[in-house]
Enzyme design. Structure first.
Site, PDB file in Angstrom:
ATOM      1  N   THR A 109       0.824  -1.216   0.000  1.00 50.60           N
ATOM      2  CA  THR A 109       0.000   0.000   0.000  1.00 50.60           C
ATOM      3  C   THR A 109       0.850   1.255   0.000  1.00 50.60           C
ATOM      4  OG1 THR A 109      -1.810  -1.106   1.100  1.00 50.60           O
ATOM      5  CG2 THR A 109      -1.710   1.257   1.393  1.00 50.60           C
TER       6      THR A 109
ATOM      7  N   SER B  65       1.413  -7.499  -0.770  1.00 50.20           N
ATOM      8  CA  SER B  65       2.081  -8.505   0.068  1.00 50.20           C
ATOM      9  C   SER B  65       1.166  -9.653   0.485  1.00 50.20           C
ATOM     10  CB  SER B  65       2.748  -7.863   1.291  1.00 50.20           C
ATOM     11  OG  SER B  65       1.823  -7.636   2.319  1.00 50.20           O
TER      12      SER B  65
ATOM     13  N   THR C 221       1.554  -4.232   4.287  1.00 52.83           N
ATOM     14  CA  THR C 221       1.328  -4.506   5.710  1.00 52.83           C
ATOM     15  C   THR C 221       0.809  -5.925   5.967  1.00 52.83           C
ATOM     16  OG1 THR C 221      -0.924  -3.616   5.583  1.00 52.83           O
ATOM     17  CG2 THR C 221       0.805  -2.091   6.278  1.00 52.83           C
ATOM     18  N   ASP C 222       0.170  -6.536   4.957  1.00 55.18           N
ATOM     19  CA  ASP C 222      -0.558  -7.790   5.212  1.00 55.18           C
ATOM     20  C   ASP C 222       0.333  -8.925   5.702  1.00 55.18           C
ATOM     21  OD1 ASP C 222      -2.906  -6.569   4.575  1.00 55.18           O
ATOM     22  OD2 ASP C 222      -3.075  -7.430   2.572  1.00 55.18           O
TER      23      ASP C 222
HETATM   24  N1  ASP Z   1      -2.641  -5.556   0.663  1.00 50.81           N
HETATM   25  C1  ASP Z   1      -1.613  -4.580   0.969  1.00 50.81           C
HETATM   26  C2  ASP Z   1      -0.283  -5.312   1.039  1.00 50.81           C
HETATM   27  O1  ASP Z   1      -0.084  -6.037   1.978  1.00 50.81           O
HETATM   28  C3  ASP Z   1      -1.940  -3.946   2.245  1.00 50.81           C
HETATM   29  C4  ASP Z   1      -0.943  -2.952   2.743  1.00 50.81           C
HETATM   30  O2  ASP Z   1       0.178  -2.814   2.308  1.00 50.81           O
HETATM   31  O3  ASP Z   1      -1.346  -2.241   3.696  1.00 50.81           O
HETATM   32  O4  ASP Z   1       0.538  -5.151   0.179  1.00 50.81           O
END
Ligand code: ASP
EC number: 3.5.1.1
Length: 339
Positions: free
Chosen positions: A23, A70, A103-104
């Site tokens: 993200t 991620s 973040t995932d």
């Molecule tokens: N789906 C995104 C990822 O993990 C979520 C994020 O980065 O907050 O790449």
């Protein structure tokens, strides 16, 4: 790509920024959109350009290692990342690494690197909850804080750290605890190691368990198939039996409470152990520890207890242990008690 070449910059620490997507590199059609965006579409040069003053903190060497959401993190990318971090840190030209990540699965990648990087130089992961296109995007400040931490001279020898929303977390302890909030990471029960704000870094404590140069785990591994099953009301033995038939190499169970397991699932798992498949008992609760021989009689059932590791991190450690030839129960328990 290397930025900063002024004479004054020459004295600054040299930090490699490795971008992997997420993200923090996400973009949406309008600035109010913080959920329906596409992750991993903005390149590392643009990420860096959005951080005013970065050039006065460090000399940046930037690389685009991947551009993924991620949630789709792969074993291949883990290996590529670990090997690239090791190569960069082995060079006298690099003083530390910052990785931008989604973040995932950030907590999983952080723990993989915590156990496989072979350097005492700083390695910092950071991320964002709002895409780069959003109002009040959190990525630029998180990235500035991550580079500040890497360049601070205080982050070396502490394994892999996560800089997020002004806090510094240990890779082993950190977990994503919110689906949407900007304050999305915590080290449940244990707490953050310190904070970084306005160019200042302060550690309150250090992590005690061995990591990086003090583990037997390396980056170049064949990742064995290890899966996670969960205990819940009315659970069947279907998933465990299917995994066993498919030739799974190890199973982590996310038990209820203190790692307690529904009798039906427990029987299926102890049957798996009888077939030579290691079973590690963790908890789905998200905080606290799973006591050895506590809510299940590990020694009698042949299970290993995960202690304070989440099911996802227990899976990482089990894969690394199996890949280095450790599969005997007592030896696996020693690994879980150590790292
Ligand atoms: N789906 C995104 C990822 O993990 C979520 C994020 O980065 O907050 O790449």
């Amino acid at each position: 790509m290397t930025t900063s070449a002024t004479p004054q910059a020459a004295a600054l620490p040299r930090i490699a920024v490795l971008a992997t997507g997420g993200t923090i590199a996400g973009s949406a059609p309008d600035a109010a959109n913080t959920a329906g965006y596409q992750a991993g579409v903005i390149g590392v040069a643009q990420l860096l350009a959005a951080v005013p003053g970065l050039d006065s903190v460090a000399q940046i060497h930037a690389e685009q290692v991947a551009s993924v959401d991620s949630k789709d993190m792969s074993f291949a990318l883990w290996s590529t990342l670990a090997q690239r971090v090791n190569e960069l840190l082995a060079s006298d030209d690099i003083d530390g690494v910052v990785i931008t990540h989604g973040t995932d699965t950030l907590e999983e990648t952080a723990y993989v690197l915590h156990l496989t990087v072979k350097s005492a130089k700083p390695v910092i992961l950071t991320a964002a909850m709002r895409p780069a296109s959003a109002l009040s995007a959190d990525g630029p400040l998180n990235l500035l804080n991550a580079v500040t931490l890497a360049a601070s001279g205080q982050a070396g020898g502490q394994g892999v750290l996560v800089a997020f929303n002004n806090r510094i977390h240990c890779a082993r302890d950190v977990a994503k605890i919110s689906t949407y909030a900007v304050d999305a990471f915590q080290s449940p029960e244990i707490g953050a190691l310190g904070w970084v704000q306005d160019g200042r870094v302060e550690f309150q404590r250090r992590a005690l368990r061995p990591h990086t140069v003090d583990t037997p785990f390396g980056a170049a591994i064949q990742w064995p198939q290890v899966e996670i099953v969960t205990s819940y009301a009315g659970v069947s033995r279907l998933a465990v039996d299917a995994l066993v038939s498919a030739g799974v190499r190890g199973i982590v169970v996310a038990g209820t409470g203190n790692g307690s397991i529904h009798a039906t699932l427990q029987q299926a798992l102890s049957d798996a152990v009888a077939k030579g498949i290691p079973v590690v008992r963790a908890s789905r609760v998200g905080s606290g520890h799973v006591m050895h021989n506590g809510a299940a009689k590990d020694d009698a059932l042949g299970f290993v207890s995960a202690g304070t590791l989440s099911p996802f991190k227990a899976r990482v450690l089990l894969m690394l242990a199996l890949a280095t030839g450790t599969s005997e129960k007592a030896e696996l328990q020693r690994v879980f008690d150590t790292y």
